[in-house]
Design a protein around this motif. Structure first.
Motif, PDB file in Angstrom:
ATOM      1  N   PHE A 206       0.807  -1.209   0.000  1.00  0.00           N
ATOM      2  CA  PHE A 206       0.000   0.000   0.000  1.00  0.00           C
ATOM      3  C   PHE A 206       0.852   1.277   0.000  1.00  0.00           C
ATOM      4  N   ASP A 207       2.168   1.116  -0.075  1.00  0.00           N
ATOM      5  CA  ASP A 207       3.063   2.278   0.052  1.00  0.00           C
ATOM      6  C   ASP A 207       2.865   3.297  -1.064  1.00  0.00           C
ATOM      7  N   ALA A 208       2.553   2.836  -2.272  1.00  0.00           N
ATOM      8  CA  ALA A 208       2.452   3.744  -3.424  1.00  0.00           C
ATOM      9  C   ALA A 208       1.015   4.106  -3.768  1.00  0.00           C
ATOM     10  N   ILE A 209       0.092   3.891  -2.832  1.00  0.00           N
ATOM     11  CA  ILE A 209      -1.316   4.185  -3.091  1.00  0.00           C
ATOM     12  C   ILE A 209      -1.492   5.684  -3.310  1.00  0.00           C
ATOM     13  N   PRO A 210      -2.120   6.113  -4.414  1.00  0.00           N
ATOM     14  CA  PRO A 210      -2.277   7.549  -4.664  1.00  0.00           C
ATOM     15  C   PRO A 210      -3.468   8.137  -3.913  1.00  0.00           C
TER      16      PRO A 210
ATOM     17  N   ILE B  56      -9.128  -7.925  -9.407  1.00  0.00           N
ATOM     18  CA  ILE B  56      -9.988  -6.972  -8.696  1.00  0.00           C
ATOM     19  C   ILE B  56      -9.907  -5.582  -9.314  1.00  0.00           C
ATOM     20  N   GLY B  57      -8.701  -5.130  -9.611  1.00  0.00           N
ATOM     21  CA  GLY B  57      -8.549  -3.797 -10.183  1.00  0.00           C
ATOM     22  C   GLY B  57      -9.275  -3.636 -11.497  1.00  0.00           C
TER      23      GLY B  57
ATOM     24  N   GLU C  17     -12.555   6.606 -16.583  1.00  0.00           N
ATOM     25  CA  GLU C  17     -11.353   5.785 -16.655  1.00  0.00           C
ATOM     26  C   GLU C  17     -10.532   5.886 -15.377  1.00  0.00           C
ATOM     27  N   ARG C  18     -10.123   4.739 -14.851  1.00  0.00           N
ATOM     28  CA  ARG C  18      -9.207   4.692 -13.716  1.00  0.00           C
ATOM     29  C   ARG C  18      -7.773   4.736 -14.244  1.00  0.00           C
ATOM     30  N   THR C  19      -6.892   5.372 -13.480  1.00  0.00           N
ATOM     31  CA  THR C  19      -5.484   5.378 -13.846  1.00  0.00           C
ATOM     32  C   THR C  19      -4.857   4.023 -13.514  1.00  0.00           C
ATOM     33  N   GLU C  20      -3.688   3.793 -14.056  1.00  0.00           N
ATOM     34  CA  GLU C  20      -2.973   2.553 -13.759  1.00  0.00           C
ATOM     35  C   GLU C  20      -2.704   2.426 -12.267  1.00  0.00           C
ATOM     36  N   ALA C  21      -2.374   3.554 -11.629  1.00  0.00           N
ATOM     37  CA  ALA C  21      -2.103   3.531 -10.185  1.00  0.00           C
ATOM     38  C   ALA C  21      -3.364   3.221  -9.388  1.00  0.00           C
ATOM     39  N   GLU C  22      -4.510   3.708  -9.844  1.00  0.00           N
ATOM     40  CA  GLU C  22      -5.762   3.419  -9.141  1.00  0.00           C
ATOM     41  C   GLU C  22      -6.152   1.958  -9.281  1.00  0.00           C
ATOM     42  N   VAL C  23      -5.979   1.413 -10.471  1.00  0.00           N
ATOM     43  CA  VAL C  23      -6.242  -0.020 -10.667  1.00  0.00           C
ATOM     44  C   VAL C  23      -5.347  -0.842  -9.746  1.00  0.00           C
ATOM     45  N   ALA C  24      -4.075  -0.456  -9.652  1.00  0.00           N
ATOM     46  CA  ALA C  24      -3.135  -1.160  -8.772  1.00  0.00           C
ATOM     47  C   ALA C  24      -3.544  -1.033  -7.310  1.00  0.00           C
ATOM     48  N   ALA C  25      -4.122   0.106  -6.939  1.00  0.00           N
ATOM     49  CA  ALA C  25      -4.558   0.305  -5.556  1.00  0.00           C
ATOM     50  C   ALA C  25      -5.669  -0.673  -5.186  1.00  0.00           C
TER      51      ALA C  25
END
Length: 304
Positions: A11-15, A175-176, A186-194
């Motif tokens: 979760f360290d890089a969660i935007p 899930i993402g 549209e979700r960003t790549e970082a949001e999908v990863a979150a």
């Protein structure tokens, strides 16, 4: 069965999620215990607002609404349900039941927010939250519900049956990508990863795979009797009850009408169907949803 702990480094890089971690021990039943993670944001003397997420999301879903609500004066509480987010995750699908989820969330609420609170709920957050409102209506000042319902059997829609089967048997349960497909923006790549962060492997997804099969949409399923009983209290709930649903949701988009017709507090409220808004409305229309909460709590006299 094992109770899996979240790898918090994922979760360290969660935007856009600068919120402090809070934890509560929960009796999971059958001799097991686990920790429930939750957010507690806003002034400590502000009116408490419960933000309940659903399937297969977590409190990250509320990151856009919380700043608006805190600015308005709320103290926002957003738990991660057991099996989701940073909360602990039993790895046995069969361990999860509707009643257990209600019990786990009630334990958390009784310990952390025992006083009267406002509620915003979506998806399974409504299946849990609306059940709680029906069972203890005096503990809720008002409700805003989005893309959710409180089912009591019947005939499920083809879209829901397809989703239930996919969650149960699909070898690829990303899930993402599910969140991406169920939003109108549209979700960003970082949001999908979150949204992927809580689920590093198949055992961690047991709660997410279990949820669709627990929705009591067919006669004879567990939870129907409890929901029928809860509807007695929910129908007579006479404090402000607002529905704001995303019109682009093929599964729950049409389920606002039964809530509006059956709940006393929904009468003469400015219910809305939000355009360019999918199932995960908190992603698509967070400002409008937050304003709906603000207006509803002001109408209830719960927010000055």
């Amino acid at each position: 069965m094992q109770i899996l702990k979240a790898d918090l480094t994922r979760f360290d890089a969660i935007p856009d999620y600068p919120f402090a971690e809070n934890w509560r021990d929960i009796d999971l039943g059958e001799g097991f215990s686990g920790r429930m993670h939750y957010l507690d944001e806003g002034p400590k003397d502000g009116p408490p607002l419960l933000l309940f997420h659903g399937e297969p999301s977590w409190s990250f879903l509320y990151r856009k609404m919380i700043p608006v609500l805190v600015e308005a004066g709320f103290r926002c509480f957003a738990p991660d349900l057991i099996g989701f987010g940073k909360s602990d995750k039993p790895d046995d699908i069969a361990f999860y039941t509707y009643d257990k989820h209600v019990s786990w969330l009630k334990q958390w609420r009784d310990a952390i927010v025992p006083e009267t609170a406002a509620l915003f709920c979506q998806d399974w957050g409504g299946l849990l939250g609306l059940r709680m409102v029906g069972e203890e209506p005096s503990r809720f000042a008002c409700v805003v519900a989005s893309n959710t319902f409180l089912p009591t059997g019947g005939t499920p829609s083809p879209a829901f049956l397809a989703w239930r089967e996919f969650a149960k048997s699909s070898p690829e349960f990303q899930i993402g990508e599910l969140l991406q497909r169920a939003t109108a923006t549209e979700r960003t790549e970082a949001e999908v990863a979150a949204y992927e962060a809580p689920f590093p492997d198949e055992p961690s997804k047991a709660g997410a795979r279990a949820f669709p099969a627990l929705v009591p949409v067919e006669d004879g399923m567990d939870g129907i009797a409890q929901n029928i009983a809860a509807w007695k209290g929910l129908s007579s709930f006479d404090k402000p009850f607002l529905t704001l649903f995303g019109e682009d949701d093929p599964v729950t988009g049409g389920l606002a009408e039964p809530l509006i017709k059956r709940i006393q507090g929904a009468k003469d409220m400015p219910h809305g169907m939000l355009s360019t808004c999918g199932h995960f409305c908190q992603e698509d229309r967070p400002v409008e949803l937050a304003q709906g909460v603000i207006d509803t709590t002001q109408k209830a006299g719960f927010l000055a």
